[in-house]
Design a protein around this motif. Sequence first.
Motif, PDB file in Angstrom:
ATOM      1  N   ALA A   1       0.821  -1.212   0.000  1.00 58.65           N
ATOM      2  CA  ALA A   1       0.000   0.000   0.000  1.00 58.65           C
ATOM      3  C   ALA A   1       0.856   1.264   0.000  1.00 58.65           C
ATOM      4  O   ALA A   1       0.413   2.329   0.395  1.00 58.65           O
ATOM      5  N   PHE A   2       2.096   1.111  -0.471  1.00 59.40           N
ATOM      6  CA  PHE A   2       2.997   2.278  -0.515  1.00 59.40           C
ATOM      7  C   PHE A   2       2.360   3.403  -1.317  1.00 59.40           C
ATOM      8  O   PHE A   2       2.416   4.574  -0.969  1.00 59.40           O
ATOM      9  N   HIS A   3       1.762   3.043  -2.449  1.00 53.16           N
ATOM     10  CA  HIS A   3       0.889   3.972  -3.182  1.00 53.16           C
ATOM     11  C   HIS A   3      -0.536   3.484  -2.942  1.00 53.16           C
ATOM     12  O   HIS A   3      -0.814   2.282  -3.024  1.00 53.16           O
ATOM     13  N   ARG A   4      -1.420   4.399  -2.676  1.00 52.13           N
ATOM     14  CA  ARG A   4      -2.783   3.963  -2.336  1.00 52.13           C
ATOM     15  C   ARG A   4      -3.743   5.083  -2.696  1.00 52.13           C
ATOM     16  O   ARG A   4      -3.486   6.253  -2.390  1.00 52.13           O
ATOM     17  N   THR A   5      -4.810   4.731  -3.410  1.00 58.08           N
ATOM     18  CA  THR A   5      -5.810   5.742  -3.767  1.00 58.08           C
ATOM     19  C   THR A   5      -7.199   5.194  -3.477  1.00 58.08           C
ATOM     20  O   THR A   5      -7.486   4.034  -3.751  1.00 58.08           O
ATOM     21  N   ILE A   6      -8.037   6.033  -2.899  1.00 55.44           N
ATOM     22  CA  ILE A   6      -9.434   5.675  -2.677  1.00 55.44           C
ATOM     23  C   ILE A   6     -10.277   6.446  -3.698  1.00 55.44           C
ATOM     24  O   ILE A   6     -10.131   7.669  -3.843  1.00 55.44           O
ATOM     25  N   TYR A   7     -11.130   5.728  -4.415  1.00 53.81           N
ATOM     26  CA  TYR A   7     -12.018   6.342  -5.398  1.00 53.81           C
ATOM     27  C   TYR A   7     -13.460   6.271  -4.900  1.00 53.81           C
ATOM     28  O   TYR A   7     -13.924   5.203  -4.505  1.00 53.81           O
ATOM     29  N   VAL A   8     -14.154   7.389  -4.941  1.00 51.36           N
ATOM     30  CA  VAL A   8     -15.579   7.401  -4.597  1.00 51.36           C
ATOM     31  C   VAL A   8     -16.362   7.793  -5.850  1.00 51.36           C
ATOM     32  O   VAL A   8     -16.138   8.879  -6.403  1.00 51.36           O
ATOM     33  N   PHE A   9     -17.222   6.900  -6.294  1.00 49.83           N
ATOM     34  CA  PHE A   9     -18.065   7.171  -7.460  1.00 49.83           C
ATOM     35  C   PHE A   9     -19.496   7.376  -7.010  1.00 49.83           C
ATOM     36  O   PHE A   9     -19.929   6.781  -6.011  1.00 49.83           O
ATOM     37  N   CYS A  10     -20.234   8.187  -7.761  1.00 51.34           N
ATOM     38  CA  CYS A  10     -21.660   8.281  -7.454  1.00 51.34           C
ATOM     39  C   CYS A  10     -22.466   8.554  -8.713  1.00 51.34           C
ATOM     40  O   CYS A  10     -21.932   8.965  -9.740  1.00 51.34           O
ATOM     41  N   CYS A  11     -23.754   8.253  -8.636  1.00 54.08           N
ATOM     42  CA  CYS A  11     -24.649   8.567  -9.742  1.00 54.08           C
ATOM     43  C   CYS A  11     -24.969  10.050  -9.639  1.00 54.08           C
ATOM     44  O   CYS A  11     -25.148  10.587  -8.558  1.00 54.08           O
ATOM     45  N   LYS A  12     -24.997  10.711 -10.795  1.00 52.07           N
ATOM     46  CA  LYS A  12     -25.227  12.153 -10.790  1.00 52.07           C
ATOM     47  C   LYS A  12     -26.710  12.471 -10.593  1.00 52.07           C
ATOM     48  O   LYS A  12     -27.075  13.594 -10.276  1.00 52.07           O
ATOM     49  N   ASN A  13     -27.528  11.460 -10.803  1.00 55.82           N
ATOM     50  CA  ASN A  13     -28.973  11.667 -10.774  1.00 55.82           C
ATOM     51  C   ASN A  13     -29.509  11.606  -9.343  1.00 55.82           C
ATOM     52  O   ASN A  13     -29.535  10.546  -8.716  1.00 55.82           O
TER      53      ASN A  13
ATOM     54  N   GLN B   1     -35.956  19.580  -7.303  1.00 55.43           N
ATOM     55  CA  GLN B   1     -36.494  18.678  -6.284  1.00 55.43           C
ATOM     56  C   GLN B   1     -35.600  17.459  -6.086  1.00 55.43           C
ATOM     57  O   GLN B   1     -35.393  17.006  -4.981  1.00 55.43           O
ATOM     58  N   SER B   2     -35.052  16.979  -7.180  1.00 56.76           N
ATOM     59  CA  SER B   2     -34.318  15.717  -7.092  1.00 56.76           C
ATOM     60  C   SER B   2     -32.808  15.922  -7.160  1.00 56.76           C
ATOM     61  O   SER B   2     -32.099  15.091  -7.683  1.00 56.76           O
ATOM     62  N   SER B   3     -32.302  17.043  -6.639  1.00 56.14           N
ATOM     63  CA  SER B   3     -30.858  17.252  -6.754  1.00 56.14           C
ATOM     64  C   SER B   3     -30.131  16.417  -5.702  1.00 56.14           C
ATOM     65  O   SER B   3     -30.682  16.032  -4.679  1.00 56.14           O
ATOM     66  N   LEU B   4     -28.872  16.163  -5.999  1.00 56.62           N
ATOM     67  CA  LEU B   4     -27.994  15.381  -5.133  1.00 56.62           C
ATOM     68  C   LEU B   4     -27.878  16.061  -3.768  1.00 56.62           C
ATOM     69  O   LEU B   4     -27.731  17.278  -3.706  1.00 56.62           O
ATOM     70  N   ASP B   5     -27.911  15.281  -2.684  1.00 55.35           N
ATOM     71  CA  ASP B   5     -27.841  15.906  -1.364  1.00 55.35           C
ATOM     72  C   ASP B   5     -27.358  14.909  -0.305  1.00 55.35           C
ATOM     73  O   ASP B   5     -27.612  13.712  -0.428  1.00 55.35           O
ATOM     74  N   TRP B   6     -26.655  15.434   0.690  1.00 54.79           N
ATOM     75  CA  TRP B   6     -26.294  14.606   1.856  1.00 54.79           C
ATOM     76  C   TRP B   6     -25.882  15.536   2.981  1.00 54.79           C
ATOM     77  O   TRP B   6     -25.542  16.697   2.757  1.00 54.79           O
TER      78      TRP B   6
END
Length: 366
Positions: free
Chosen positions: A73-85, A320-325
């Motif tokens: 894990a000397f090089h390590r990347t975390i990727y977070v993907f999400c649906c735009k809808n 109304q349906s925009s991305l939110d958290w």
Amino acid sequence: MAASSTAVVELGFAEPPESPLIAENFPSKIGGRPAWLNPEHILLAEQVRCEVCCKPMILLVQLYTPEDYPPEAFHRTIYVFCCKNGSCHKISWRKSFKVFRSQLPKNNIYWPENESSLDSTTKKKSPAKQCIVCGLLGSKMCGKCNQVNYCSKEHQIEHWTSGQHKIHCNTISTTSITEEHNNHCRKLVLFPEFEIVTEQEGKDQEEEEDYGERDGDNNLSNSKALVPVGDEVYENTGVDVDKAFLKFQKRIEPYPEQIIRYNRIEYESENNPEPLWVSDIDKPTVQDINPCPHCGQERTLEFQILSTLLNYLEIDHLQQSSLDWGTLLIYSCKYNCHVENMYYINEILWRQNFSDDGLNWKRNLK
Ligand SMILES: [Zn+2]
Ligand SMILES: [Zn+2]
Ligand SMILES: [Zn+2]
Ligand SMILES: [Zn+2]
């Protein structure tokens, strides 16, 4: 960003990129196409499809988080993907996000420490063909010109229309115009790209305190002014308080622009980090954060994404349906396990929303 042995939190802020956010610079970033740590093995659209609308998700955030242990894990990347809808998230947020961990040892054929350490046969590993729109594996090709790769039918259609491939296909167009059209198409599909720069929480306050003695009283009243939210205000009015939200507000106040809080601790550390909850409800149970299926070890909080990130995504909040958290919590294998021939390991995301109390409070501030 890197794991620490104490409970220090590294904060992430979004900034326009100073240098290109490409793989060889090991970037931490928001949006754009993924910069692949492993350029030969990249994610397929099938691995990153939204489980509600079935379209390919897009990159929300990637963090470069190298670690000392294990050596893989000397090089390590975390990727977070999400649906735009946003409506997919309303139906099931659990089906609208995906998190992947990718890692490489110090000695690897893609990013050698010094070029001469590799002989010429191993040096030339060809990078995987990428979708011209989103950067996922381009397993499909335009059947007319055989020049452009796509991850999916969806992006081929998008590129044909908004990317003007219907004009450029099989013609000799100047690259600058083609690239302009490609960028236009990407802009419609992907989130805007920003670099994530970091700062340790509390660092500049410590410095301020050193100066503080000079104008002691002044400083004290200022620091009080930064914390206008007192529990007693609520106790008097008898309003039901969301204690977690008040604590959250207090904690982020000195750095209102923060988009990421990086908490990961070294694997030997006993005290697992706690997220900064944005509400008293919607907390994950032990069952929600299940152990790593590959090594059986627990998953611990690595980082959290705050709602301030939404401001950079150019989404229409009035919809109304925009991305939110309220916040997104990313949990990963505490021991960073390495699985032979597995280039991407799924990790866990938990979404917590603001309570109605918290939302009303935020609205009143605006
Ligand atoms: Zn979707
Ligand atoms: Zn694509
Ligand atoms: Zn074509
Ligand atoms: Zn594991």
